[in-house]
Enzyme design. Structure first.
Site, PDB file in Angstrom:
ATOM      1  N   HIS A 129       1.410 -20.388 -27.065  1.00 37.20           N
ATOM      2  CA  HIS A 129       1.355 -21.720 -26.455  1.00 37.20           C
ATOM      3  C   HIS A 129       1.584 -22.845 -27.471  1.00 37.20           C
ATOM      4  O   HIS A 129       2.234 -23.842 -27.169  1.00 37.20           O
ATOM      5  CB  HIS A 129      -0.010 -21.905 -25.777  1.00 37.20           C
ATOM      6  CG  HIS A 129      -0.044 -22.918 -24.693  1.00 37.20           C
ATOM      7  ND1 HIS A 129      -0.828 -22.804 -23.577  1.00 37.20           N
ATOM      8  CD2 HIS A 129       0.594 -24.098 -24.542  1.00 37.20           C
ATOM      9  CE1 HIS A 129      -0.675 -23.852 -22.804  1.00 37.20           C
ATOM     10  NE2 HIS A 129       0.189 -24.665 -23.364  1.00 37.20           N
ATOM     11  N   ASP A 155       4.819 -20.720 -13.694  1.00 36.48           N
ATOM     12  CA  ASP A 155       4.378 -20.925 -15.072  1.00 36.48           C
ATOM     13  C   ASP A 155       2.891 -21.262 -15.099  1.00 36.48           C
ATOM     14  O   ASP A 155       2.469 -22.270 -14.528  1.00 36.48           O
ATOM     15  CB  ASP A 155       5.181 -22.086 -15.697  1.00 36.48           C
ATOM     16  CG  ASP A 155       4.831 -22.305 -17.153  1.00 36.48           C
ATOM     17  OD1 ASP A 155       5.466 -21.654 -18.001  1.00 36.48           O
ATOM     18  OD2 ASP A 155       3.918 -23.107 -17.441  1.00 36.48           O
ATOM     19  N   LYS A 190       0.557 -17.851 -21.124  1.00 38.26           N
ATOM     20  CA  LYS A 190       0.599 -18.260 -22.533  1.00 38.26           C
ATOM     21  C   LYS A 190      -0.714 -17.972 -23.237  1.00 38.26           C
ATOM     22  O   LYS A 190      -1.786 -18.075 -22.633  1.00 38.26           O
ATOM     23  CB  LYS A 190       0.900 -19.764 -22.642  1.00 38.26           C
ATOM     24  CG  LYS A 190       2.041 -20.236 -21.765  1.00 38.26           C
ATOM     25  CD  LYS A 190       2.410 -21.685 -22.007  1.00 38.26           C
ATOM     26  CE  LYS A 190       3.323 -22.201 -20.898  1.00 38.26           C
ATOM     27  NZ  LYS A 190       2.598 -22.629 -19.687  1.00 38.26           N
ATOM     28  N   TYR A 227      -4.898 -23.176 -18.854  1.00 41.23           N
ATOM     29  CA  TYR A 227      -4.910 -23.981 -17.620  1.00 41.23           C
ATOM     30  C   TYR A 227      -6.109 -23.626 -16.729  1.00 41.23           C
ATOM     31  O   TYR A 227      -6.394 -24.342 -15.773  1.00 41.23           O
ATOM     32  CB  TYR A 227      -3.623 -23.796 -16.800  1.00 41.23           C
ATOM     33  CG  TYR A 227      -2.345 -24.203 -17.518  1.00 41.23           C
ATOM     34  CD1 TYR A 227      -2.363 -24.882 -18.729  1.00 41.23           C
ATOM     35  CD2 TYR A 227      -1.108 -23.905 -16.951  1.00 41.23           C
ATOM     36  CE1 TYR A 227      -1.183 -25.233 -19.379  1.00 41.23           C
ATOM     37  CE2 TYR A 227       0.074 -24.261 -17.590  1.00 41.23           C
ATOM     38  CZ  TYR A 227       0.029 -24.916 -18.798  1.00 41.23           C
ATOM     39  OH  TYR A 227       1.196 -25.259 -19.430  1.00 41.23           O
TER      40      TYR A 227
HETATM   41  P1  NAP Z   1       5.734 -32.977 -14.750  1.00 39.79           P
HETATM   42  O1  NAP Z   1       6.210 -31.792 -13.971  1.00 39.79           O
HETATM   43  O2  NAP Z   1       6.673 -33.727 -15.616  1.00 39.79           O
HETATM   44  O3  NAP Z   1       5.104 -34.057 -13.774  1.00 39.79           O
HETATM   45  C1  NAP Z   1       4.141 -33.734 -12.831  1.00 39.79           C
HETATM   46  C2  NAP Z   1       3.737 -35.039 -12.115  1.00 39.79           C
HETATM   47  O4  NAP Z   1       4.827 -35.530 -11.326  1.00 39.79           O
HETATM   48  C3  NAP Z   1       2.576 -34.857 -11.190  1.00 39.79           C
HETATM   49  O5  NAP Z   1       1.758 -36.027 -11.283  1.00 39.79           O
HETATM   50  C4  NAP Z   1       3.225 -34.783  -9.803  1.00 39.79           C
HETATM   51  O6  NAP Z   1       2.337 -35.305  -8.835  1.00 39.79           O
HETATM   52  C5  NAP Z   1       4.415 -35.696  -9.963  1.00 39.79           C
HETATM   53  N1  NAP Z   1       5.568 -35.306  -9.140  1.00 39.79           N
HETATM   54  C6  NAP Z   1       6.136 -34.081  -9.055  1.00 39.79           C
HETATM   55  N2  NAP Z   1       7.220 -34.102  -8.267  1.00 39.79           N
HETATM   56  C7  NAP Z   1       7.361 -35.384  -7.828  1.00 39.79           C
HETATM   57  C8  NAP Z   1       8.311 -36.021  -6.997  1.00 39.79           C
HETATM   58  N3  NAP Z   1       9.327 -35.355  -6.466  1.00 39.79           N
HETATM   59  N4  NAP Z   1       8.142 -37.351  -6.745  1.00 39.79           N
HETATM   60  C9  NAP Z   1       7.106 -38.042  -7.295  1.00 39.79           C
HETATM   61  N5  NAP Z   1       6.169 -37.475  -8.092  1.00 39.79           N
HETATM   62  C10 NAP Z   1       6.296 -36.148  -8.364  1.00 39.79           C
HETATM   63  O7  NAP Z   1       4.469 -32.585 -15.674  1.00 39.79           O
HETATM   64  P2  NAP Z   1       3.777 -31.239 -16.141  1.00 39.79           P
HETATM   65  O8  NAP Z   1       3.005 -30.636 -15.019  1.00 39.79           O
HETATM   66  O9  NAP Z   1       3.021 -31.573 -17.380  1.00 39.79           O
HETATM   67  O10 NAP Z   1       4.963 -30.282 -16.603  1.00 39.79           O
HETATM   68  C11 NAP Z   1       5.491 -29.253 -15.796  1.00 39.79           C
HETATM   69  C12 NAP Z   1       4.950 -27.893 -16.197  1.00 39.79           C
HETATM   70  O11 NAP Z   1       5.268 -27.600 -17.564  1.00 39.79           O
HETATM   71  C13 NAP Z   1       3.413 -27.800 -16.194  1.00 39.79           C
HETATM   72  O12 NAP Z   1       2.895 -27.752 -14.893  1.00 39.79           O
HETATM   73  C14 NAP Z   1       3.194 -26.570 -17.023  1.00 39.79           C
HETATM   74  O13 NAP Z   1       3.463 -25.403 -16.259  1.00 39.79           O
HETATM   75  C15 NAP Z   1       4.238 -26.776 -18.117  1.00 39.79           C
HETATM   76  N6  NAP Z   1       3.678 -27.454 -19.321  1.00 39.79           N
HETATM   77  C16 NAP Z   1       3.681 -26.771 -20.502  1.00 39.79           C
HETATM   78  C17 NAP Z   1       3.197 -27.367 -21.659  1.00 39.79           C
HETATM   79  C18 NAP Z   1       3.212 -26.596 -22.952  1.00 39.79           C
HETATM   80  O14 NAP Z   1       2.596 -27.031 -23.928  1.00 39.79           O
HETATM   81  N7  NAP Z   1       3.882 -25.464 -22.995  1.00 39.79           N
HETATM   82  C19 NAP Z   1       2.703 -28.683 -21.630  1.00 39.79           C
HETATM   83  C20 NAP Z   1       2.718 -29.374 -20.416  1.00 39.79           C
HETATM   84  C21 NAP Z   1       3.217 -28.756 -19.275  1.00 39.79           C
HETATM   85  P3  NAP Z   1       1.769 -34.426  -7.607  1.00 39.79           P
HETATM   86  O15 NAP Z   1       1.326 -33.089  -8.142  1.00 39.79           O
HETATM   87  O16 NAP Z   1       0.655 -35.260  -7.102  1.00 39.79           O
HETATM   88  O17 NAP Z   1       2.915 -34.291  -6.636  1.00 39.79           O
END
Ligand code: NAP
Length: 283
Positions: free
Chosen positions: A107, A44, A74, A49
């Site tokens: 998006h 994704d 997106k 980004y």
């Molecule tokens: P998330 O996946 O909820 O959290 C990511 C955080 O968790 C990072 O700080 C990561 O740190 C940590 N982490 C991951 N796995 C872990 C584990 N097993 N143990 C401990 N810490 C862990 O947040 P997100 O990146 O915002 O959401 C996921 C994806 O959704 C995004 O990457 C993006 O592709 C998408 N997204 C879309 C929108 C939208 O508006 N459509 C908005 C936000 C996100 P490290 O990287 O340091 O491991």
């Protein structure tokens, strides 16, 4: 990898890899390659980004054939509208170095989304995109898009995690055949999720971490999850969620963690709509 069937018959992996806030190109390319090596088959990204080139390089330099990877990108707000969407799509493909996308999402639910959707419908009918969808649409916005257009969105990617579970949205999406996809499955670490007592207690029964319990809870609800990590051991940990099953009682205990509110921002907040809608074009 387990998958879900979208409303047009396309198969989408139930678990994928997110790339938001992986801005350093080398770190992004390395993380995506590691995810592909681990077995993830959904990546994704988004124009906003700023990492589509790195994602594209990772796919190209991996051992996984293009047609085995489900690639999502997106369209950002400042590219809303019919012509701008067509241009933005070509720029995204160009940066990714691909000749089609598996999924292209609007998006944010702002600006001329109907013009964007008509452009995306055409690109879909021309087989440039295998499925088209939206992100951050509340049910009223989704209904408006469906009522005034032909193609029903295949996916709605919305904030979904144990503290904002979106059960009403999930029911609405299921009723209309739109696949629910979670962003921020870990709430980006808020509420001490990686040490949360309920998630830890449940995980201990299976030798699983709170992160794994969270992802299991999502995929068991048939919500597609896209956790992000730049650490190899976490990339592997987050993928290892298909060898255990939560009981109804455990699902209900996690259900009790719902606050019913976003931990980031409400997409209906006029100040946010204004701030995002008037921001400089970045892509
Ligand atoms: P998330 O996946 O909820 O959290 C990511 C955080 O968790 C990072 O700080 C990561 O740190 C940590 N982490 C991951 N796995 C872990 C584990 N097993 N143990 C401990 N810490 C862990 O947040 P997100 O990146 O915002 O959401 C996921 C994806 O959704 C995004 O990457 C993006 O592709 C998408 N997204 C879309 C929108 C939208 O508006 N459509 C908005 C936000 C996100 P490290 O990287 O340091 O491991």
């Amino acid at each position: 990898m387990e998958s879900v069937e979208l409303n047009n018959g396309v198969e989408m992996p139930l678990l994928g890899f997110g790339t938001y806030q992986i801005e350093d190109p080398e770190e992004c390319e390395r993380s995506v390659r590691e995810a592909l090596r681990t077995g993830y088959r959904l990546i994704d990204t988004a124009a906003a980004y700023g990492n589509e080139e790195a994602v594209g390089r990772a796919i190209e330099n991996s051992d996984v054939p293009r047609n085995e990877v489900f690639v999502t990108s997106k369209l950002w707000i400042q590219d809303a509208g019919y012509e701008p969407t067509k241009d933005a799509f070509e720029r995204s493909l160009d940066r990714l170095g691909l000749d089609y996308l598996d999924l292209y999402l609007i998006h944010q639910p702002y600006g001329d989304v109907h013009g964007s959707w008509r452009a995306m419908e055409e690109l879909y009918h021309e087989d440039r995109i295998r499925a088209i969808g939206v992100s951050n649409f509340h049910p009223d916005r989704l209904m408006d898009l469906m009522v005034h257009n032909e193609v029903v969105p295949a996916v709605n990617q919305i904030e979904t995690h144990p503290f904002y579970q979106r059960t009403d949205d999930a029911a609405f999406l299921a009723e209309h055949g739109v696949q629910h996809q979670s962003w921020g499955p870990f709430a980006e670490g808020q509420h001490d999720i990686f040490d949360h007592d309920v998630l830890t207690d449940i995980g201990d029964r299976y030798g699983k971490s709170p992160a794994q319990v969270t992802l299991r809870w999502l995929v068991q609800r048939e919500v597609v999850a896209i956790p992000k990590s730049v650490h190899d051991e976490r990339i592997a940990e987050n993928f290892d969620v298909f060898d255990f099953e939560l009981t109804g009682e455990e699902m209900a205990r996690i259900g009790d963690l719902d606050t019913g509110e976003s931990l980031f921002f409400d997409h209906r907040d006029p100040e946010m709509v204004k701030r995002l809608g008037t921001a400089e074009r970045e892509t």
